[in-house]
Structure formats: C-alpha cells, structure tokens
Write an enzyme that holds these catalytic residues in place. Structure first.
Site, PDB file in Angstrom:
ATOM      1  N   GLU C  61       2.376  14.115  37.090  1.00 53.88           N
ATOM      2  CA  GLU C  61       1.179  14.675  36.464  1.00 53.88           C
ATOM      3  C   GLU C  61       1.294  16.168  36.168  1.00 53.88           C
ATOM      4  OE1 GLU C  61       1.254  12.546  38.957  1.00 53.88           O
ATOM      5  OE2 GLU C  61       0.031  10.845  38.341  1.00 53.88           O
ATOM      6  N   HIS C 130      -9.700   7.512  45.882  1.00 60.40           N
ATOM      7  CA  HIS C 130      -9.820   6.946  44.533  1.00 60.40           C
ATOM      8  C   HIS C 130     -11.270   6.856  44.076  1.00 60.40           C
ATOM      9  CE1 HIS C 130      -5.641   5.847  45.195  1.00 60.40           C
ATOM     10  NE2 HIS C 130      -5.549   5.278  44.042  1.00 60.40           N
TER      11      HIS C 130
HETATM   12  C1  TPP Z   1      -0.265  10.717  41.749  1.00 59.03           C
HETATM   13  C2  TPP Z   1      -0.558   9.331  41.358  1.00 59.03           C
HETATM   14  N1  TPP Z   1      -0.355   8.956  40.085  1.00 59.03           N
HETATM   15  C3  TPP Z   1      -0.592   7.686  39.717  1.00 59.03           C
HETATM   16  C4  TPP Z   1      -1.036   6.764  40.619  1.00 59.03           C
HETATM   17  C5  TPP Z   1      -1.283   5.303  40.206  1.00 59.03           C
HETATM   18  N2  TPP Z   1      -0.300   4.449  40.845  1.00 59.03           N
HETATM   19  C6  TPP Z   1      -0.575   3.741  41.946  1.00 59.03           C
HETATM   20  S1  TPP Z   1       0.744   2.894  42.501  1.00 59.03           S
HETATM   21  C7  TPP Z   1       1.704   3.436  41.236  1.00 59.03           C
HETATM   22  C8  TPP Z   1       3.115   2.936  41.069  1.00 59.03           C
HETATM   23  C9  TPP Z   1       4.132   3.768  41.684  1.00 59.03           C
HETATM   24  O1  TPP Z   1       5.363   3.152  41.509  1.00 59.03           O
HETATM   25  P1  TPP Z   1       6.429   3.090  42.679  1.00 59.03           P
HETATM   26  O2  TPP Z   1       6.454   4.415  43.383  1.00 59.03           O
HETATM   27  O3  TPP Z   1       7.706   2.645  42.101  1.00 59.03           O
HETATM   28  O4  TPP Z   1       5.865   2.027  43.721  1.00 59.03           O
HETATM   29  P2  TPP Z   1       5.667   0.461  43.545  1.00 59.03           P
HETATM   30  O5  TPP Z   1       4.258   0.238  43.105  1.00 59.03           O
HETATM   31  O6  TPP Z   1       6.654  -0.026  42.568  1.00 59.03           O
HETATM   32  O7  TPP Z   1       5.877  -0.106  44.900  1.00 59.03           O
HETATM   33  C10 TPP Z   1       0.986   4.288  40.425  1.00 59.03           C
HETATM   34  C11 TPP Z   1       1.544   4.946  39.245  1.00 59.03           C
HETATM   35  C12 TPP Z   1      -1.261   7.207  41.923  1.00 59.03           C
HETATM   36  N3  TPP Z   1      -1.731   6.409  42.875  1.00 59.03           N
HETATM   37  N4  TPP Z   1      -0.990   8.482  42.266  1.00 59.03           N
END
Ligand code: TPP
Ligand code: TPP
Ligand code: MG
Ligand code: MG
Lengths: 351, 326, 351, 326
Positions: C61, C130
């Site tokens: 971000e 959230h």
């Molecule tokens: C700072 C932030 N940006 C976006 C999100 C939305 N979000 C929640 S889980 C996620 C996926 C993250 O991917 P990864 O780290 O690969 O974990 P996975 O879900 O694949 O286990 C996102 C983008 C968030 N929670 N926090």
C-alpha cells in the site's frame, strides 16, 4: 524543589531512572546513541546501560514499531523515538491497529507496554513535512494514551508514568519546549495520565491548552491579569484520556471558554473540548466558546508565511476580548510579542 | 521435541483437515459469524514445522492461522468458541478467527493486516533474546506478505540483531484472487531477497511433510549454532476460497486444472502412501485415529454452541490495561 | 430518473464513465481486476479499458500510493482502492505528507489529482482491525478533500467530481451501503464536493450525519414524523471541505442539534460540527447539542458486543427526546429495529 | 545529450561545490532560515549521471537535493531564493531547501521523508510510459533510504511494470550520525537486493565522475534496450554535517581519519588530475571557469536577497488546486 532542569534534561533523567529502575525498559530509535542523542534526551544512556538496552535502528519506522510491539509482548517495556511525528506515520498502522487494540483484542490476556516519543517540529523553515502536530489523530483512538507535557516537571513525571503504564502511550514533545527550564525534583515521580492541571486559577474565563501553546496561554494570562482579568488556565497534560471534569468544573465557574490548539483546529483538540462543554454545560456559557489554533493550511517554510500560521499573543487576547464582550482596559496592543520562527535566541537551526 | 513418528504427523494433518472441513460444513448455519481463512491443502507446513518445535518456541501467524495454531498444540475448544464469538474463546470473542492466539500453546499472535505480523514476530525474538529466554520464533507469512515493505525491514532488523527467527513463507501462488505473476516479477526470488539481507534461505516442497520437517530441523540447527535468522520458502496450494467456507474454482481465477493437480498432490494423501509403503498404517489404525479426531471436534463444536456470549458489560472492559496485570 | 442502481453499480458506472471520458484516468489496486472486482465496483473494467489502465498491484500500500502520486504528477488521474481503510494506513504517509501538500508545497505549480477509495467495514465479526472508520483523521488535514456518499446517486456524482478534481480526494465507502439501491441518472453528472444536502426539511431539530449513518438518520426522521416531530436532516456528503453555512442556517432555524457519527465521536466529526455551532450560533441553541456515535472502544468481533458499539434507533430517538426536552408522543419503543451484524438478509459474510 | 567534454564535468562539479560552500559560508547570517543538507564531497554522482541525461529525462531527489537539482540544469536563482524564503523561489518560499523542484529543468520532486521519493519516482516513470512520453526517471536515494520497506516495494513495482527507472543509490556510509554497520548487516547487499527483485545492478566509485558517467551510459542502454529498471550503487562520502553548514568531525561519530581519507579522494581533485594529465586544463582556463561560476553565484545570492517575501495573502493560496490549472 529549587533545582532547575531543561525539558530535554527532564526527559533524559526520566529515561535514565526508568532504565535504572526496571531492567525490562529499553530505548531504541534512529539516532538514540548518536552524539546529538535525540536533541539531548538520550545522551550517555547507551554508555550507561549498554547496547542491548539502548540502541540505534535502521531507518525503518514501520518495522521498528512492530519490533517494539513484539518485544513488549514478551514483557519488555520499549521506548521508541521519532525525531519528527511525520516519520512516525510510516509505523502508524502498527500503533493504531495493533498496539492500541492488543489488550482489548486478546480479551485482556496480553498488553503492549510501549512508549512512542515523537517530536513536533516548528520554526526555522521546517516546512510542510516537518512541522505538523497531529495529536488529534492519536487522541481519536481508544486504547492509546496521549500525553503532551508543557514543561520540564510534567515531562519527567508524565514520561515516568508512561513507561510504567501497561498500555501504548504516545508522548508528543514540542521542539520549542526542549530548551525551556523549570524546577524538577531529583527523585522519581509520576504525574497521573488523564489528569489535567489548573496552571492558574481565575474566575473570568477558562483557557484550555497544552504543550507549547501553554507558554502562550500563560503569557496571555499574565497580560490579562494586568488588565484586571483573572483567567483560569488549564493545562490538559493528557489529551487521551481527557480530564473532562476539570474542564467542566472550570467553565461552570467562569462561563467562558477559549481553547488554544497546538495542531489544526478543524477536527482538532479544541473541537472536542468545546463540544464537551456545549453538551454538558450549555447553560453556563455566558458567551460563545472560541477555538484558536494554527490556520487551516499546510505549514509553509518561509518565515514570512509560517509566522502567520500560528496564533499570536495578539490574536489570543483579541479572542479573550470577544469572549468577555468588552475591551481589555489598559492594554498596549502595539507592544505584544510577535510570532517568530525561533523559540528564543539560542535556537539557530538548522533542525 | 514433539514426537517425530510419521503417524503423529499424519494424525496432526488429518486433525487440521477435519477441523477446517467441519468449519466449512457448519459455516452456513451462521453461528460462526466472522471471516474465516481456511488452510485445507496447506496442512503439511505447520505440521512439519511444529513437529520440530518445543514448548518454549513461539509462533506468529497472520489471517490464515487455524492450521498454525492447531499444529503448535494450541487449544481447539478456545479456537472454536472464538469463531462462535463466545466468552470462552481465546480472545473472549473479541478477536474472531483472524486473531487466534494461545500463550500457553505458543501462538503469541495472529495479525490479519498483511505483513504486519512479521516485525512483531521479530520483536518477540528480540524480547526472548534480551531476556535470555530459550526458544526460537517462527513467523509464518504468505508470499503476498513478502510484497509489503515491512518484510524487508524485518529481515534487515532480524539479521542485524542476529535474532532466533525462522521465517516460514507459505507460497500458495495467490493473494486473494491475484496470481503471483500480477504481483511479483518472474525473476523476483524470495530466497534471494533473504540472502541479499545476509539471511540463509532454502526452498522446498510444502506439501511433503517429511521434507518440511527435515528442512525445519536443519534451519533450527543453523539458527542455534550460528545465532542467525533463517528463511524457508515452501510451495503449497489453497483449495478453498481465500476467505470463506467454499470451493471457488468456478470463478476461473485459477489456471485450468491447477486445483485438481494440486489436490492430487494433497499432503495427507502423500504421507499416507509413504505410511502404507512402510506398513505403518492400516484401516484399523486409521479408523481409530479418525474416530478420536471426530469426537474431539464434535465436542469442541458442542462446547462452543453451549458456551455463553460475553456479558454486555464486557464491551467496556479491556480498553486499557490496569497498572497491575497477571 | 426512474432507473435504480445499487451503490456498487453507481460506483462502477462513475468509474466506467470517467475512464471513458478521460484517457488519463487509471484504476489500480489489489484485486481491481479479480472476479469479485472490489465488491463489484470494478467488474469488467480491465476487459473494457485494458491492462495498462486498469490493473492489479502487489500487496504494498505504501508503494502503490506513492506510485499513484508520481503518476499523477505526470498528468495521469489515478484512482486507487483499499478493501479496508485500515490497509490504507500503510500508505498514509504518502497521502498526508505528500499528496495533500503538493500543490501548496510547490507554490501552486504542480498538483496531485488522485482519488483514494477506501472501504469502511462493519459487521459479521470483522473485528478490531477491519471495522474502523477513520474519517476524522482525513478530515483534519488541509489539502485533502474527503467525501462520504450515503446513497447511489451521491456515490456516482461525488466520485465523478472527485476524479475530475485536481486535488487528492479520499472517498470512504461504507460496506453496508454497497447493496443499497436508489435512482441514478445514466449520464455523467457531478455533485459539488464541499456542499451538504438537506435530505429532509424540518423545523424542530437539526440532525447532521453522513455515510451509512444517514440510513439511521432518515429512518429516525420518519419515525419522528409519525410523532409529529419534523427533523431537518443534513447529509454532509463531504466532510472536508465542510459545508458550514448549511449547518448553521439549519440550526438557526431549529435551535436544536444532534450529530450522528460513523466513527468514534471523541475528536470526531460531530465534535467539529457541535463546536462550529457553539461558536457561531450559541444564542440560537434551545437545548444542549448532542453527539451520538459508536462507543469509544475498539470494535469487538463477536456480535454480542459489536452490536452494542453502534448507535441504535432507540438511542438516537432517545437523544432527540432529550434535545426536545419532551417525550415523543405515540412512540412504540419496543418495536424499533435492533442493531444487527448484517445490513440485510442478503449479506451473509464472510467479508 | 549533454556535453561529454570532461571540462564540462569539471565545471559542473566545481559550480556545485562553490554553491554549497557559499551556502555554508553565508548560512550564519541567518537569512537562509531552513534546514539545509549539503552535498560537498558527493558532486561526482549527480554530475556524472546528469551528463548522460536529456531534457526529457526526469529526476527525483530527497532531502539532500541541491547537487541533483543543479547538475540536472535546474535554475540556480530559483533555488537560492527558495532558501531565502522568497516569493521567486522555486516553491514561492513554501518548500525551502528540502523541496526543490524545477519542472523545466527536470527535477520533478524532492521529498524529505526518507524513502518516500522512491515510489513517487517510480510512479513518474509509470506516467511517462503510459503516456508514451520519452525519457527515463532517475531516482536518487541514500543508502539509508534502502532500509525503508518502500524501497523494496518500489523495486518490485518498477520491475513488474518494466518501468524506465534508474535507481541511483549514493552510499555515503551514514544516515545522519548513524554508521552503516548499525543499520545494515555486513552481509546485506543493496546490489543483491535489486537483483533478487529481477533488476540488474552494479556498484562503482561514486567519486570518479568518469566512471559514474560510464556506468550511467551502460545503465541507460540497458534500460532502453530491455525496457527494464536498473540500479547503480555508488560509494561516496559527505564532508559536512548531515544537516547544516559546518564540519562536524569533532563529534567523533566518524572513524578516525575517515574524513581526511575521503577528502583526499575528492571527486573534483581526482578529475583535475586527469585533466592535467591530458593537458585539458591550465590555470588560465580554470580561473576563467571559477570567475564565471562565482559571478553567477553572487548574482543569485544578490537576487535572492533583493527579492520579496511572499505577500501575507499567499498563506491561504494553493491549499487546493482549482479545476482549471495551467
Ligand atoms: C495490508 C493489507 N492489505 C490487504 C489485505 C487484504 N488481504 C487479506 S489476506 C490477503 C492475501 C495475502 O496473501 P498471502 O500473504 O499470500 O497469504 P494467503 O492468503 O495466500 O495465505 C490480502 C491481500 C490485508 N489484510 N492487509
Ligand atoms: C521517514 C524518515 N525517517 C527519518 C528521517 C530523518 N532523516 C533525515 S535525512 C536522514 C538520513 C538518511 O540517510 P541516507 O538515505 O543515507 O541519506 P544521506 O543523508 O546520507 O544523504 C534521516 C534519517 C526522515 N527525514 N524521514
Ligand atoms: Mg498466498
Ligand atoms: Mg547516507
């Protein structure tokens, strides 16, 4: 209590005593052990307590804030420093989403005892990105405590209380207070976070301020005294929790309210105070409350404009006149101190 | 050190699988009213890693934390109650699925802001080291979390202070619906990023629990002998939707056939073949394991269902910690 | 104007028309081209305008906000998205220190036309990280504009105005509004940023709100009407600039003020409004102004507690009673809608 | 393309040195009342880099931007007036030394929040690419700025979108008073971090302007032929205090003898030896150069001194941009 220290020395002493008193206290931040020691507030502490407890960090505010939170979760009591509050914004996600909510989020099972010291800049052309004063952001967030000491005595007592507190505490230090002096006891003492101080008693009008603007508030109060006006001056000391009862009690007595903000007034600290009084003491108000504060603009670098941003003694006194609904008798309006871009002659920049 | 018996690994994986499947099946009853990020398909990593952890080791997780929590030996009942929003949940209902933790079990935190768990875990390691407490800290992170700048900041800090941290990157190819290729250049390497920070790193098959166990063993030896952090990047795959109880292959964000290929590579199936080959399992043993797990799970759900919601007065409780805690 | 769209569709249409109208407009953010398309607000746009103009980003971000600012400096007009306002905190340094001050800082020589869309969460156990609603942070900062549309018509008109604006504009969208419906004209139109709307005329009390809380405000107003009370309901639409004159005019008429905050009330939006009125229309106030808003606590996940955080219809109506200084006639207090953890039956989580 | 004549390089470096020295000398008069971060000792990098840039190339700088600004050909008078806080400064006095920019000259921004310039520069490159405008973007950053997570985020984004960015890291060993070793592990490598993101990178002697010029040439060729970002890490050293007009060796944060060693390796001295060896300079030529520079500088200071402060009404001007600009 005759010993005088500077605000800087008071912070240094509070930190020194906290490190001495509790081996869990640690101090980290960019420049903490450097020759300038965060404007003098951390000088000599690494030599005294070692690199394990007092140490420098990379330029990585987000990471450092998170690291401090993690260490706090294991029982450490970290103090972190930011040379400008603007730098702390890089770590504000950690502070607001994580630290401020940890105790609540874990149903009271784990807490984050953390002190975040941030310096608020002003003057000598620091400009738009080094002069903000974002206290109302921090004050908005339940779970945080926010202290803004206005003098050396309070700085030591509030910082001591902050380090012993089991919650994240943000301490905002005004750069222009660093070189102010006042009596400071040698031993350890605490000032209760969440309690305001009546800096001067009076019946005619309540003036509420905090941090550097207390210097202005008290200056105005003594000028007012010469005009026969007794202002009650409240130093908030903490802006979260806010000491509502001290404010309400005073306005019940004086019937008049003036707030002097350190940061922008729109959606600022004064807004909360005026609202509080309007909600709870409307009938007591003899005249409309007044908020005074920096103009609602980014802070320009050039002193030709920056000096116009901040409330002047003149503006404050004029506001008092307006609140009282009468002219101040015997005032010499031409002789008031002007807003300068330095706090005193010893300040010669550059930072 | 936990039991290294492969049957124990099998049991642990199966238990996580069944917990997640039960959540998935029960979710539509609308009793668990909070976002859930299930780990079906990814069980080998936490089980393999935790099989080499001791009770003094700590783990830190993110939004997808059920499997980490369970593999570490944290309390199942407290987890299910938390999902139900009940007062005997691990957070007294205040956190929900995204904030699981259990101080006794060793999951010190789960943080649903992507990447934000990483410096916190690093700080936990700093706290342990400064207090000369034993143990290492495992920081689980998705490959998406490596895109947040704070990942690099944490690598730098961990190495600079030589902290006992094992970064475990679960690379499941997706961040929500976004495939790796839209977020990271094909030449970007998480392993190389760690190495560029002076941190040893190695990648492996995250669906092979035996391999995960071995890699973890070696990593922990390296951490302890050289007092330095270490990073493991383990490939794996999430079967269900990013958030929620269902399959989502119909949304077509996955490559054609990708899901079924990965389901073929199911970590539980893989270990079972190995067990069978070595005559370590048969139907009778397996059934006994399953029976025990199912009983435990249904008890946990029953318990959660019967538990109370927090009292309304709890709303104002725990905003601030008092001076004396514990 | 009989065509009805959802809030989501209104945002999608505004974005579509903006992309169509101006080739400099671009749309980026994590998940923008994914099958869910930011809760439906960006669906199909990549197919229509190509990957160069509508694209996904890494989970970064801070970087993405900076990139958008840089692109804006070359004449592009980026729209960036955050699925929760909490995620945007990672990029808030860029937004506050850089984007908000750029035009000022360059003496008017370069500006940052940028729209930052952030979704405010609530309900279904989203929990402490959230569900926040940090509008008073953004509203505090000169140089930013902040819009918080409460219905599909406003969402389209304000977003259209935001994209055409040469300043950074923060749009906060309440998750619970996404699935609300209302009339939306097909063509392009703008709603002036900084102008409030009188959503309902009345003489007895002024109710000021914005975003999702307008749903509550209007519901209460119609209940009040049945009790013979004519509330004037003001929908702020923008919280910076704030339309002071519409508020002041209304309170001059009604003499009573109730604000309903979407975020915490302490140092919140209502504080600014109450202060404004106290400063400028004190004499008109027939009774103390009242601020209503979420309780001053982190938002818990469990619905047993979360439902207690938000102001209920009951609480708002009771506050109106207090303001009026009399009981509401013919009210059936037992039959009011309760606070739920979903906006309607179609919402079944998980996000 | 600018003149590649080494005498031009010499002139450009000398001009920057003299400007900075003049600021240093005049600062105590308290007419320039804003923080200043001087670049004395670091002139070779911006001069070498800018010697290969064209007018359509853009640069982005941070807090220490005077040399970048001047080497790119931005307006000296507007800079000095800005330091004086005058209305004809590049920011009408509103920015001060930390916000120098000159759209005609090609410095699109200077940003004093460490690291924050990096994604902005990356975004400038994105904007150029999308609008099919010619030119590359040079992002100058200190080695301290590589510690901010946004550095990695920007590397990732720049590579993912294959943007025409040249990252120029001026490694001067310090962030304020903090030496490299307290901030980055000895095994951390900025070059390797770039490479781990799929970005070609090379290091070199930042006090050798000819080498800087060559490395820049090669980097630009690579950027243009492979449409990919590139990173240069150039070693150099700051002679004066971090912020302010003075020497600060007495503070003892530098290694003993370090400053004098680096002063020996003065980039201007080094080039002069080269020029002398090749008979490209003599006293007469040098004196003429110096005379011209000094005249220009004294004119700029004189101009700034005489210029007006902005009118008080400007305080409220430029908070918001109107609908129609330009
Ligand atoms: C700072 C932030 N940006 C976006 C999100 C939305 N979000 C929640 S889980 C996620 C996926 C993250 O991917 P990864 O780290 O690969 O974990 P996975 O879900 O694949 O286990 C996102 C983008 C968030 N929670 N926090
Ligand atoms: C985010 C942030 N943190 C801290 C600072 C204070 N600060 C100003 S300049 C500087 C030094 C940065 O070092 P480097 O990037 O190496 O640049 P150099 O000064 O050596 O040219 C620091 C830490 C800042 N301006 N911004
Ligand atoms: Mg992933
Ligand atoms: Mg440096």
């Amino acid at each position: 209590m005759s010993r005088e220290l500077s605000y800087t020395e008071a912070i240094l002493e509070a930190t020194d005593q906290a490190l001495h008193e509790d081996s869990k206290v640690m101090l980290l931040g960019l420049g903490v052990p450097d020759p300038k020691g965060i404007f003098g507030t951390t000088l000599g502490l690494q030599e005294k307590y070692g690199e394990d407890r007092v140490f420098d960090t990379p330029t990585a505010e987000n990471g450092v804030t998170g690291v401090a939170i993690g260490a706090a979760l294991t029982g450490m009591r970290p103090i972190i420093t930011h040379q400008r509050v603007e730098f702390s914004l890089l770590g504000i996600e950690q502070l607001i989403n994580q630290a401020a909510k940890w105790f609540y989020m874990t149903g009271g099972k784990a807490s984050v005892p953390l002190v975040v010291r941030s310096i608020i800049g002003r003057g000598w052309g620091q400009g738009p990105q080094h002069s903000q004063s974002l206290e109302s952001w921090f004050a908005h967030v339940p779970g945080l405590k926010v202290i803004m000491p206005s003098n050396p005595y309070d700085a030591k007592g509030l910082l001591t209380a902050a380090v012993r507190d089991n919650n994240p505490v943000v301490m905002l230090e005004h750069r222009w207070l660093h070189n102010t002096f006042g009596p400071v006891p040698e031993g350890n003492y605490e000032i209760q976070i969440g309690k305001a101080k009546i800096a001067q008693k009076g019946d005619d009008i309540t003036i509420v301020s905090y941090s550097y603007m207390m210097v202005e508030a008290l200056r105005c109060a003594s000028i007012l005294a010469k005009c026969g006006i007794n202002a009650e001056v409240i130093d908030l000391r903490s802006i979260r929790p806010l000491d509502e009862s001290t404010i309400l009690k005073s306005v019940s007595k004086t019937g008049r309210l003036l707030t002097i903000d350190n940061g922008w007034s729109k959606y600022g600290i004064g807004s909360e105070i005026v609202s509080l009084v309007a909600e709870k003491r409307l009938k007591f108000l003899k005249s409309p409350p007044i908020r005074v504060g920096p103009n609602d603009v980014p802070i320009p670098s050039t002193r030709a404009l920056a000096n116009l941003v901040y409330p002047s003694t003149y503006e404050i006194l004029k506001s008092v006149e307006k609140s009282l609904g009468k002219e101040l008798l015997g005032m010499n309006w031409d002789n008031l101190p002007k807003v300068e871009d330095t706090p005193d002659k010893t300040f010669q920049g550059p930072f | 050190m936990k039991n290294l018996d492969p049957l124990k690994l099998y049991t642990d994986m199966l238990r996580i699988r069944f917990v997640e499947e039960t959540i998935s099946q029960e979710y539509s009853k609308q009793e668990m009213r909070c976002p859930v990020h299930l780990s079906i398909g990814q069980e080998a990593i936490p089980v393999g890693v935790s099989s080499r952890l001791t009770i003094s080791d700590q783990i830190v997780s993110a939004h997808r934390s059920h499997a980490h929590y369970l593999a570490k030996g944290c309390d199942l009942k407290k987890m299910i109650s938390e999902l139900f929003g009940k007062v005997d949940g691990c957070c007294r209902g205040k956190g929900g699925s995204m904030h699981l933790f259990d101080l006794e079990g060793g999951q010190i935190a789960a943080v649903p802001i992507v990447g934000s768990s990483i410096p916190i875990g690093t700080g936990v390691a700093l706290g342990l080291k400064r207090q000369k407490k034993p143990g290492i800290v495992v920081i689980y992170l998705g490959e998406g979390a490596t895109e947040e700048g704070v990942f690099s900041e944490s690598l730098d800090f961990a190495k600079l202070q030589n902290l006992p941290v094992l970064f475990v990157c679960e690379n499941n190819l997706y961040s929500v619906y976004t495939p790796l290729g839209s977020r990271q250049d094909s030449k970007r390497s998480i392993i190389d990023i760690a190495k560029a920070h002076g941190i040893s790193a190695i990648s492996g098959d995250g669906n092979d629990v035996i391999e995960v166990q071995k890699l973890t063993s070696n990593a922990i030896i390296e951490i302890n002998t050289h007092s330095t952090p270490f990073l493991l990047e383990l490939s794996t795959y999430r079967w269900l939707e990013h958030c929620g109880p269902n399959f989502d292959d119909h949304l077509k964000y996955r490559q054609d056939g990708e899901l079924s290929n990965w389901m073929e590579r199911c970590p539980i199936k893989k270990l079972k073949l190995h067990l069978e080959k070595n005559h370590l399992i048969n139907n009778r043993i397996e059934n006994k394991i399953i029976e025990k797990i199912k009983l435990e799970i249904s008890e946990a759900f029953e318990h959660a269902r019967k538990s109370s919601f927090p009292d309304p007065t709890e709303l104002f409780l725990h905003v601030y910690a008092p001076r004396e805690i514990e």
